[in-house]
Design a protein around this motif. Sequence first.
Motif, PDB file in Angstrom:
ATOM      1  N   TYR A 220      16.468  38.805  20.118  1.00 30.68           N
ATOM      2  CA  TYR A 220      16.952  39.673  21.392  1.00 30.68           C
ATOM      3  C   TYR A 220      16.122  39.521  22.706  1.00 30.68           C
ATOM      4  O   TYR A 220      14.912  38.897  22.879  1.00 30.68           O
ATOM      5  N   THR A 221      17.081  39.931  23.596  1.00 29.08           N
ATOM      6  CA  THR A 221      16.665  39.659  25.008  1.00 29.08           C
ATOM      7  C   THR A 221      17.051  40.678  25.795  1.00 29.08           C
ATOM      8  O   THR A 221      18.304  41.115  25.807  1.00 29.08           O
ATOM      9  N   TYR A 222      16.066  41.640  26.650  1.00 25.10           N
ATOM     10  CA  TYR A 222      16.731  42.710  27.277  1.00 25.10           C
ATOM     11  C   TYR A 222      16.634  42.557  28.624  1.00 25.10           C
ATOM     12  O   TYR A 222      16.994  43.305  29.511  1.00 25.10           O
ATOM     13  N   GLU A 223      16.096  41.268  29.180  1.00 28.98           N
ATOM     14  CA  GLU A 223      15.915  41.064  30.643  1.00 28.98           C
ATOM     15  C   GLU A 223      17.037  41.120  31.716  1.00 28.98           C
ATOM     16  O   GLU A 223      17.068  41.729  32.562  1.00 28.98           O
ATOM     17  N   PHE A 224      18.239  40.757  31.223  1.00 31.17           N
ATOM     18  CA  PHE A 224      19.383  40.720  31.979  1.00 31.17           C
ATOM     19  C   PHE A 224      19.820  42.335  32.274  1.00 31.17           C
ATOM     20  O   PHE A 224      19.915  42.594  33.460  1.00 31.17           O
ATOM     21  N   PHE A 225      20.063  43.039  31.299  1.00 32.81           N
ATOM     22  CA  PHE A 225      20.534  44.227  31.677  1.00 32.81           C
ATOM     23  C   PHE A 225      19.337  45.357  32.025  1.00 32.81           C
ATOM     24  O   PHE A 225      19.657  46.165  32.900  1.00 32.81           O
ATOM     25  N   ASP A 226      18.201  45.110  31.885  1.00 35.82           N
ATOM     26  CA  ASP A 226      16.852  45.678  32.284  1.00 35.82           C
ATOM     27  C   ASP A 226      17.030  45.454  33.892  1.00 35.82           C
ATOM     28  O   ASP A 226      16.959  46.395  34.795  1.00 35.82           O
ATOM     29  N   SER A 227      17.268  44.447  34.292  1.00 28.20           N
ATOM     30  CA  SER A 227      17.294  44.084  35.728  1.00 28.20           C
ATOM     31  C   SER A 227      18.354  44.840  36.426  1.00 28.20           C
ATOM     32  O   SER A 227      18.112  45.257  37.559  1.00 28.20           O
ATOM     33  N   PHE A 228      19.480  44.794  35.901  1.00 26.97           N
ATOM     34  CA  PHE A 228      20.672  45.402  36.577  1.00 26.97           C
ATOM     35  C   PHE A 228      20.451  46.826  36.596  1.00 26.97           C
ATOM     36  O   PHE A 228      20.525  47.568  37.517  1.00 26.97           O
ATOM     37  N   LEU A 229      20.034  47.400  35.385  1.00 31.56           N
ATOM     38  CA  LEU A 229      19.902  48.774  35.270  1.00 31.56           C
ATOM     39  C   LEU A 229      18.683  49.229  36.190  1.00 31.56           C
ATOM     40  O   LEU A 229      18.983  50.400  36.922  1.00 31.56           O
ATOM     41  N   ASP A 230      17.677  48.575  36.419  1.00 30.21           N
ATOM     42  CA  ASP A 230      16.666  49.165  37.352  1.00 30.21           C
ATOM     43  C   ASP A 230      17.198  49.020  38.831  1.00 30.21           C
ATOM     44  O   ASP A 230      17.008  49.578  39.494  1.00 30.21           O
ATOM     45  N   LEU A 231      17.988  47.816  39.023  1.00 28.35           N
ATOM     46  CA  LEU A 231      18.532  47.828  40.536  1.00 28.35           C
ATOM     47  C   LEU A 231      19.455  48.879  40.660  1.00 28.35           C
ATOM     48  O   LEU A 231      19.414  49.445  41.829  1.00 28.35           O
ATOM     49  N   ALA A 232      20.353  49.141  39.636  1.00 27.84           N
ATOM     50  CA  ALA A 232      21.329  50.189  39.837  1.00 27.84           C
ATOM     51  C   ALA A 232      20.467  51.569  40.193  1.00 27.84           C
ATOM     52  O   ALA A 232      20.909  52.470  40.953  1.00 27.84           O
ATOM     53  N   GLN A 233      19.385  51.701  39.280  1.00 30.86           N
ATOM     54  CA  GLN A 233      18.548  53.125  39.651  1.00 30.86           C
ATOM     55  C   GLN A 233      18.044  53.282  40.783  1.00 30.86           C
ATOM     56  O   GLN A 233      18.008  54.142  41.604  1.00 30.86           O
ATOM     57  N   GLN A 234      17.503  51.976  41.289  1.00 35.18           N
ATOM     58  CA  GLN A 234      17.007  51.882  42.748  1.00 35.18           C
ATOM     59  C   GLN A 234      17.931  52.273  43.726  1.00 35.18           C
ATOM     60  O   GLN A 234      17.712  52.765  44.797  1.00 35.18           O
ATOM     61  N   LYS A 235      19.188  51.711  43.637  1.00 37.98           N
ATOM     62  CA  LYS A 235      20.293  52.100  44.547  1.00 37.98           C
ATOM     63  C   LYS A 235      21.100  53.332  44.478  1.00 37.98           C
ATOM     64  O   LYS A 235      21.591  53.836  45.178  1.00 37.98           O
ATOM     65  N   GLY A 236      20.569  54.074  43.340  1.00 37.72           N
ATOM     66  CA  GLY A 236      21.282  55.383  43.045  1.00 37.72           C
ATOM     67  C   GLY A 236      22.601  55.299  42.428  1.00 37.72           C
ATOM     68  O   GLY A 236      23.599  56.107  42.706  1.00 37.72           O
TER      69      GLY A 236
END
Length: 683
Positions: A58-74
Motif C-alpha cells: 500500500y502507498t498513500y503518498e499520491f492522494f495524500d499529496s493531492f488532498l493536502d494541496l486541495a485543503q491548502q487551496k480550500g
Amino acid sequence: MRKLINETGIDLGVCYYPEHWDRALWAEDLDRMLEAGIGTVRIAEFAWSLIEPREGEYTYEFFDSFLDLAQQKGMQVIFCTPTATPPAWLTEKYPEVLNADMDGHLYRHGSRRHYNYNSPVYREKTRNIVEKSASHYGSHPAIVGWQLDNEFNCENDNFFSDSDTAAFRRFLQERYQTLEALNEAWGTVFWNQTYTEWEEIYVPRRTNTNSVNPHQVLDYYRFVSDSVNSYAKLQADIVRKYKKPEDFITTNGMFSNIDYQRMVRESLDVLTYDSYPDFGYALDGYNSADPMKDRWWSRNLAEVRAVSPNFGIMEQQSGANGWNTRMEAPSPRPGQLTLWTMQSIAHGADYISYFRWRTCTFGTEIYWHGILDYSGRENRRLREVREVSEKLKFLQEIAGAKYVAKVGIVKDYDNIWDARQDRWHSRVDSVSQDALFVVLQQTHTPFDYVYMENHMDSESLKQYDVLFYPHACILTEERMKVLEDYVAAGGKLVMGCRTGYKDLSGRCVMDYLPGLAAKLTGTDIPEYSFVAPDERPVTVEWEGTKFEAAVFNDLLASAGDSAQVLGTYTAGSYADTPALIRNRFGRGEAYYFGGAFAEDTVRVFLEKLGVAEPFGDIISLPEGCELALREKDGRRYLFVLNYKAEQAEIELKAKLYDLFNHREEAGRQTLEKYGVRVYRIGI
Ligand code: GLA
C-alpha cells in the motif's frame, strides 16, 4: 467546509483525475477551478493501483499529496472507492473475479467494469481496498463525501460468471426454500425443464431458441439487483465506519437491473446522477425530427427524483461526447451548458459537477471532452461555467426545495423487469411511457415517477390528483390495496391495457381479467387482441373526442353498478365494443382504458381529468419550453427552460419575481435561444 446537497446551497464541482496529469499542473488547475466558481472535485474512482500497486503493498503518498494541496487551496473533495477497475495483477491472478458473457467467456482486463459482484475473492479484495482507503483518508479535512465505485451496471448489466451461478442458487434457495416451489413458480413442467438438484440451475445460458424460461429471467434480474445492492452495502458499511459524520455517501448514475430505492435505503445518503443530454444529438441513433432530444434527460432526472428528491449531478455534460469507438455527439452549443445545468437544478439537483476538467489526451475517452480541451487553454466553455457560477449566486435560496407535481406515473421493478424480456409487455409500455412524458412536457404539467414498494401505504400517493399506472401486468394484493385506498380517499387512477394478467412470478393468472384490478376498475375483459397492421390506428370515442388505442386492445365490459362505459372502439372488427370504463370507488374514480396511450390519448386524459397546464393562469409558454416547479417553506419557484435554437415568447399573467434579473416581471417576455428563467411566485 460547506456541506453539499443538504439545503445549504447549490454548488459547482468538477471531475478531476490527478493521475492523468503532471503534478506540476495540480496547483494551477485547482486555482483556475476556484476562480471559475468550482469548489469541489471528485477524484480516484479508477485509481486502485495508486493505492495498492501490487497485492498487499500500500502507498498513500499520491492522494495524500493531492488532498493536502486541495485543503491548502480550500478545494473540497469527493473521494471514491476504486472498485470499478480492478488492477491487472488482481484479474491475472484471480480470473474468477471477472464477469463473463452468456457463453461463459470471460471479459478481460483492458477496459473497465470487467468484474462480477459475487466472486468471493473480489468481495474480499474489495473489503480490503475500501478498508485501506477509508481508514486512511476518511478523516481528511478536504473530503466532504464518498462515491462508491463508479456507475454500477454501466457498460454491462448482465452477469454470467461461475460465481454468479453459485450466488443465484443461494438467492433462489432463500426465495423458494424448496425445489418444488421453484419448479412451480417457474412452470418448469413446460418443455420438461424440471429441476431435481439446485446444482442443475444456472444463470441464463444460451439455448437452442435464444429464449430462456421467462420466470427464470425475471428472477435473474431480481438477483442482479440483489447482487449490486449487497455489494454496494458491503462498501458503504466500511466507509461509514471511517468517514466523518457530516460526509455523505453516494454513488453515481442510474442503470438497469438495480432497485435504487433499496440502495438509498441500505447504503446511500443521496444519489448522484451523470447527465449527458448531448446524447439527444448523437450521430448514431437519434432522430433529428425528435422534438425532445436533450429534453428526454428530464425524464431521467424525474427517475432520479423518484429515488432521491434532492440529489447531485456527479457528471454534468460540459463538452462533446465520444469514445474513440462509439457515441459521437457534438459540443454543447453556446448556452446549452447553462441550459443543461439548469435542467438538472430544475428537477432537484443541488450540486452540479461537470465531467471533466481537462479532456484526456490518451485512452478510450480522448473524444469525451471536458470543460477544457487537451491544451487546457482558456475557452468558451470555461467562460460559460463562470457565468453559471455567477447565476447560481441568485439561486441559493432554492437549495433543498422539492420538485412538486400533481400527476404521478406509478412504476414498480417487477413490471420494469418483466417488460425487459416480454415483448407484449414492453411494446405497450414503451409507447405509453414515451407518450406520457412527451405530452406532460408539452402541456407544462409537472409529474413524478412514483415507485410501488413493499410495505408502503397510500399516504405518499395522496399528494397526486391523478395517477397513471399504464400497464401493471404484474399486480399483487398488497399493491392493489394501496391503490384502492388512494382512490377511495378521492384519487383518480388511470390503468391501461394488459393490467393484472400476471402474478409475481410472471405467470398468467386464470382469473377473469384484469385480475386483481377488476374490482377497483369495475371492468371485465372477455377478449383482447394486438392491433393488426391493417386496422391501425384503432380509435376510441369519448364524449365526441376521438383518440388512439395504440398497440393492443382489451375489449371491455362494465362490471358492477358504479362502472360506466365512457368510450367505445369506433371502427374495425371491434367497433362499438367498450374501450374505456370509469368506476366510482369511494370518493375517487378508477379508469380502465383498453389500449396503450398514444400522444393524442394522453392529451385527452389530461384535459378531461383537469390536470393539464396547472400554471396556465400564471404563465403561458410554447411547447418547446419546459416548466418545472420547486417548492420550499411555502415558496414556489418556476423554472422555464427553452430547449430550442430560437427565441421563445412567453407571457406572465401574474407578477413574478425574476431571480436572475432581480425584479418583478409581468406580461410578454422574450427568452433567448437555450435561455432559462427562474421565477419566484409571490414575494
Ligand atoms: C460515465 C463515466 C465516466 C466517463 C463518462 C464519459 O458517465 O462515469 O467515467 O466514462 O461516462 O464516458
